[in-house]
Design a protein around this motif. Structure first.
Motif, PDB file in Angstrom:
ATOM      1  N   GLU A  15     -10.350 -29.523  26.835  1.00  0.00           N
ATOM      2  CA  GLU A  15      -9.466 -30.882  27.075  1.00  0.00           C
ATOM      3  C   GLU A  15      -7.853 -31.097  27.154  1.00  0.00           C
ATOM      4  OE1 GLU A  15     -12.022 -34.168  23.998  1.00  0.00           O
ATOM      5  OE2 GLU A  15      -9.145 -33.309  23.910  1.00  0.00           O
ATOM      6  N   PHE A  16      -7.215 -29.454  26.426  1.00  0.00           N
ATOM      7  CA  PHE A  16      -5.586 -29.270  27.203  1.00  0.00           C
ATOM      8  C   PHE A  16      -5.965 -28.956  29.070  1.00  0.00           C
ATOM      9  CE2 PHE A  16      -5.434 -27.649  22.736  1.00  0.00           C
ATOM     10  CZ  PHE A  16      -5.239 -28.842  21.760  1.00  0.00           C
ATOM     11  N   ALA A  17      -6.861 -28.047  29.429  1.00  0.00           N
ATOM     12  CA  ALA A  17      -6.351 -27.478  31.157  1.00  0.00           C
ATOM     13  C   ALA A  17      -6.968 -28.845  31.901  1.00  0.00           C
ATOM     14  CB  ALA A  17      -8.274 -26.823  30.850  1.00  0.00           C
ATOM     15  N   ASP A  18      -7.589 -30.304  31.167  1.00  0.00           N
ATOM     16  CA  ASP A  18      -7.539 -30.850  32.159  1.00  0.00           C
ATOM     17  C   ASP A  18      -6.595 -31.853  31.766  1.00  0.00           C
ATOM     18  OD1 ASP A  18      -9.989 -30.224  33.616  1.00  0.00           O
ATOM     19  OD2 ASP A  18     -11.039 -31.434  32.267  1.00  0.00           O
ATOM     20  N   GLY A  19      -5.845 -31.912  31.007  1.00  0.00           N
ATOM     21  CA  GLY A  19      -4.935 -32.855  30.851  1.00  0.00           C
ATOM     22  C   GLY A  19      -4.465 -33.584  29.661  1.00  0.00           C
ATOM     23  N   ARG A  20      -5.212 -33.248  29.156  1.00  0.00           N
ATOM     24  CA  ARG A  20      -4.867 -34.536  27.517  1.00  0.00           C
ATOM     25  C   ARG A  20      -3.534 -33.175  27.423  1.00  0.00           C
ATOM     26  NH1 ARG A  20      -9.216 -37.636  25.692  1.00  0.00           N
ATOM     27  NH2 ARG A  20      -7.488 -37.986  23.630  1.00  0.00           N
ATOM     28  N   THR A  21      -2.842 -34.655  26.161  1.00  0.00           N
ATOM     29  CA  THR A  21      -1.375 -33.956  25.915  1.00  0.00           C
ATOM     30  C   THR A  21      -1.347 -34.684  24.134  1.00  0.00           C
ATOM     31  OG1 THR A  21      -0.630 -35.901  26.666  1.00  0.00           O
ATOM     32  CG2 THR A  21      -0.613 -33.578  28.052  1.00  0.00           C
ATOM     33  N   ASP A  22      -2.318 -34.947  23.963  1.00  0.00           N
ATOM     34  CA  ASP A  22      -2.909 -36.216  22.586  1.00  0.00           C
ATOM     35  C   ASP A  22      -3.708 -35.568  21.853  1.00  0.00           C
ATOM     36  OD1 ASP A  22      -4.833 -37.080  24.062  1.00  0.00           O
ATOM     37  OD2 ASP A  22      -4.383 -38.562  23.561  1.00  0.00           O
ATOM     38  N   ARG A  23      -3.910 -34.134  21.702  1.00  0.00           N
ATOM     39  CA  ARG A  23      -5.095 -33.969  20.762  1.00  0.00           C
ATOM     40  C   ARG A  23      -5.070 -32.508  20.226  1.00  0.00           C
ATOM     41  NH1 ARG A  23      -9.865 -36.463  20.056  1.00  0.00           N
ATOM     42  NH2 ARG A  23     -11.907 -35.086  20.969  1.00  0.00           N
ATOM     43  N   ASP A  24      -3.538 -32.554  20.259  1.00  0.00           N
ATOM     44  CA  ASP A  24      -2.965 -31.275  19.736  1.00  0.00           C
ATOM     45  C   ASP A  24      -3.521 -31.215  17.469  1.00  0.00           C
ATOM     46  OD1 ASP A  24      -1.520 -31.208  21.346  1.00  0.00           O
ATOM     47  OD2 ASP A  24      -0.992 -29.470  20.986  1.00  0.00           O
ATOM     48  N   THR A  25      -3.683 -32.107  17.066  1.00  0.00           N
ATOM     49  CA  THR A  25      -3.204 -32.600  15.694  1.00  0.00           C
ATOM     50  C   THR A  25      -4.914 -32.573  15.658  1.00  0.00           C
ATOM     51  OG1 THR A  25      -1.175 -34.026  15.449  1.00  0.00           O
ATOM     52  CG2 THR A  25      -3.430 -34.183  14.025  1.00  0.00           C
ATOM     53  N   HIS A  26      -5.916 -32.693  16.102  1.00  0.00           N
ATOM     54  CA  HIS A  26      -7.121 -33.668  15.906  1.00  0.00           C
ATOM     55  C   HIS A  26      -7.925 -31.804  16.456  1.00  0.00           C
ATOM     56  CE1 HIS A  26     -11.588 -34.052  16.956  1.00  0.00           C
ATOM     57  NE2 HIS A  26     -11.589 -33.440  18.194  1.00  0.00           N
ATOM     58  N   TRP A  27      -7.786 -30.995  17.451  1.00  0.00           N
ATOM     59  CA  TRP A  27      -8.236 -30.251  17.572  1.00  0.00           C
ATOM     60  C   TRP A  27      -7.485 -29.012  16.147  1.00  0.00           C
ATOM     61  CZ3 TRP A  27     -12.746 -29.016  19.382  1.00  0.00           C
ATOM     62  CH2 TRP A  27     -12.274 -29.877  20.810  1.00  0.00           C
ATOM     63  N   ALA A  28      -6.473 -29.123  15.748  1.00  0.00           N
ATOM     64  CA  ALA A  28      -6.204 -27.902  14.705  1.00  0.00           C
ATOM     65  C   ALA A  28      -7.014 -28.539  13.199  1.00  0.00           C
ATOM     66  CB  ALA A  28      -4.562 -28.241  14.632  1.00  0.00           C
ATOM     67  N   ALA A  29      -6.929 -29.733  12.925  1.00  0.00           N
ATOM     68  CA  ALA A  29      -8.049 -30.237  12.100  1.00  0.00           C
ATOM     69  C   ALA A  29      -9.363 -29.756  12.216  1.00  0.00           C
ATOM     70  CB  ALA A  29      -7.907 -31.445  12.190  1.00  0.00           C
ATOM     71  N   GLN A  30      -9.546 -29.765  13.079  1.00  0.00           N
ATOM     72  CA  GLN A  30     -11.264 -29.405  13.815  1.00  0.00           C
ATOM     73  C   GLN A  30     -11.586 -27.709  13.306  1.00  0.00           C
ATOM     74  OE1 GLN A  30     -13.973 -30.761  14.893  1.00  0.00           O
ATOM     75  NE2 GLN A  30     -12.948 -32.488  14.425  1.00  0.00           N
ATOM     76  N   ALA A  31     -10.259 -27.299  14.082  1.00  0.00           N
ATOM     77  CA  ALA A  31     -10.311 -25.959  13.805  1.00  0.00           C
ATOM     78  C   ALA A  31     -10.048 -24.910  12.458  1.00  0.00           C
ATOM     79  CB  ALA A  31      -8.825 -24.857  14.125  1.00  0.00           C
ATOM     80  N   ARG A  32      -9.517 -25.949  11.328  1.00  0.00           N
ATOM     81  CA  ARG A  32      -9.533 -25.464   9.676  1.00  0.00           C
ATOM     82  C   ARG A  32     -10.407 -26.031   9.182  1.00  0.00           C
ATOM     83  NH1 ARG A  32      -4.474 -28.136  10.716  1.00  0.00           N
ATOM     84  NH2 ARG A  32      -5.329 -29.916  10.133  1.00  0.00           N
ATOM     85  N   GLY A  33     -11.228 -26.721   9.656  1.00  0.00           N
ATOM     86  CA  GLY A  33     -12.576 -27.479   8.873  1.00  0.00           C
ATOM     87  C   GLY A  33     -14.306 -26.265   9.922  1.00  0.00           C
ATOM     88  N   SER A  34     -13.192 -25.969  11.076  1.00  0.00           N
ATOM     89  CA  SER A  34     -15.356 -25.612  11.586  1.00  0.00           C
ATOM     90  C   SER A  34     -15.234 -23.991  11.107  1.00  0.00           C
ATOM     91  CB  SER A  34     -14.582 -25.092  13.155  1.00  0.00           C
ATOM     92  OG  SER A  34     -13.854 -24.102  13.577  1.00  0.00           O
ATOM     93  N   GLY A  35     -14.259 -23.283  10.468  1.00  0.00           N
ATOM     94  CA  GLY A  35     -15.292 -21.782   9.814  1.00  0.00           C
ATOM     95  C   GLY A  35     -14.796 -20.810  11.350  1.00  0.00           C
ATOM     96  N   ASP A  36     -14.295 -21.457  12.502  1.00  0.00           N
ATOM     97  CA  ASP A  36     -15.120 -20.315  13.371  1.00  0.00           C
ATOM     98  C   ASP A  36     -14.274 -19.523  13.650  1.00  0.00           C
ATOM     99  OD1 ASP A  36     -17.650 -21.707  14.329  1.00  0.00           O
ATOM    100  OD2 ASP A  36     -15.927 -21.864  16.553  1.00  0.00           O
ATOM    101  N   THR A  37     -12.519 -19.896  13.250  1.00  0.00           N
ATOM    102  CA  THR A  37     -11.979 -18.373  13.415  1.00  0.00           C
ATOM    103  C   THR A  37     -12.413 -17.391  12.063  1.00  0.00           C
ATOM    104  OG1 THR A  37      -9.710 -20.402  13.722  1.00  0.00           O
ATOM    105  CG2 THR A  37      -9.493 -18.009  12.804  1.00  0.00           C
ATOM    106  N   ALA A  38     -12.081 -18.351  10.927  1.00  0.00           N
ATOM    107  CA  ALA A  38     -12.592 -16.465   9.505  1.00  0.00           C
ATOM    108  C   ALA A  38     -14.245 -15.944  10.720  1.00  0.00           C
ATOM    109  CB  ALA A  38     -13.013 -17.658   8.891  1.00  0.00           C
ATOM    110  N   GLU A  39     -15.128 -16.780  11.279  1.00  0.00           N
ATOM    111  CA  GLU A  39     -16.261 -16.025  11.727  1.00  0.00           C
ATOM    112  C   GLU A  39     -15.864 -15.089  12.723  1.00  0.00           C
ATOM    113  OE1 GLU A  39     -19.850 -14.326  12.063  1.00  0.00           O
ATOM    114  OE2 GLU A  39     -18.884 -15.244  11.290  1.00  0.00           O
TER     115      GLU A  39
END
Length: 249
Positions: free
Chosen positions: A206-230
């Motif tokens: 999304e970011f590479a394709d020019g979306r500039t309104d999704r930072d909050t969305h993806w930050a929330a997804q990252a917090r709830g995903s567990g992928d970073t911890a894993e």
């Protein structure tokens, strides 16, 4: 055999094959029309983590089937744009595996993929100037984003074909493989893609394709995903990570 889109899923990779060998896989109206719902189906499949678009036999796609332009060229172009946009919007990594000719509508589809790998000897061209067709604005912008305005104008103004060396140099393709080496490299690289975090890939797309309104969305997804911890735990443990976030929820 009737022109059609073939598809299958193996080891988390969906492969869509443009199949119209009698006309070097040229896209008919029916093929353009069939692509968006097929992509929707594959996008919703949790077993799919990446997609490869390729052509049957020794060529990718020679463009639109010219015989379909006699009746309603405007309708055919609208179908092509919808197919292109559906491919560009596919939420998982997409890769065009190109052999032989990748021309006109074929180049339009390849450009809509995230990545393009080509076999030596492949030829690329954007040929609406040979037919007096106005190339769609969406496809023009996507081409400019890949190769820059000068090369885009060269391709669009002339309709000339370029080889893999020039395609690689200008950014139209990402890798060029020796003859008979493309399939192996695509399989190897897609194994890498499906092992990585879908969360990272979806946000980056999304970011590479020019979306500039999704930072909050993806930050929330990252917090709830567990992928970073894993990912961190796997790195520290010296093992392969087991990422669980998926675009399919």
């Amino acid at each position: 055999m009737e022109p059609e889109l073939l598809h299958g899923v193996t080891d988390a990779v969906a492969t869509v094959v443009l199949h119209h060998p009698a006309k070097r896989n040229a896209m008919t109206a029916a093929m353009w029309r069939a692509l968006p719902p097929l992509l929707d189906k594959l996008a919703a499949d949790p077993a799919v983590r990446a997609l490869v678009l390729t052509g049957a036999g020794g060529t990718f796609c020679a463009g639109a089937d010219i015989s379909t332009l006699r009746g309603s060229p405007d309708e055919t172009q609208q179908l092509a744009v919808r197919a292109e946009e559906a491919l560009a919007a596919f939420p998982k990594p997409t890769l065009a595996a190109v052999k032989g000719h990748c021309v006109g509508g074929g180049a339009q589809l390849a450009a809509a993929c995230d990545l393009r790998f080509a076999e030596e000897g492949a030829l690329f061209g954007v040929t609406p100037a040979k037919l007096g067709i106005v190339y769609p604005s969406s496809a023009t912008r996507r081409l400019v984003a890949l190769v820059g305005p000068a090369t885009a104008k060269y391709l669009l103004f002339s309709g000339e074909l370029i080889d893999t060396e020039r395609a690689l140099r200008t950014g139209l393709v990402d890798e060029v493989l020796p003859a008979d080496g493309l399939d192996e490299r695509v399989a190897e690289f897609t194994r890498v893609l499906v092992s990585r975090s879908q969360l990272t890939q979806a946000a980056a797309k999304e970011f590479a394709d020019g979306r500039t309104d999704r930072d909050t969305h993806w930050a929330a997804q990252a917090r709830g995903s567990g992928d970073t911890a894993e990912g961190v735990a796997a790195f520290l443990d010296g093992r392969e990570p087991r990422f669980t976030w998926t675009t399919s929820g």
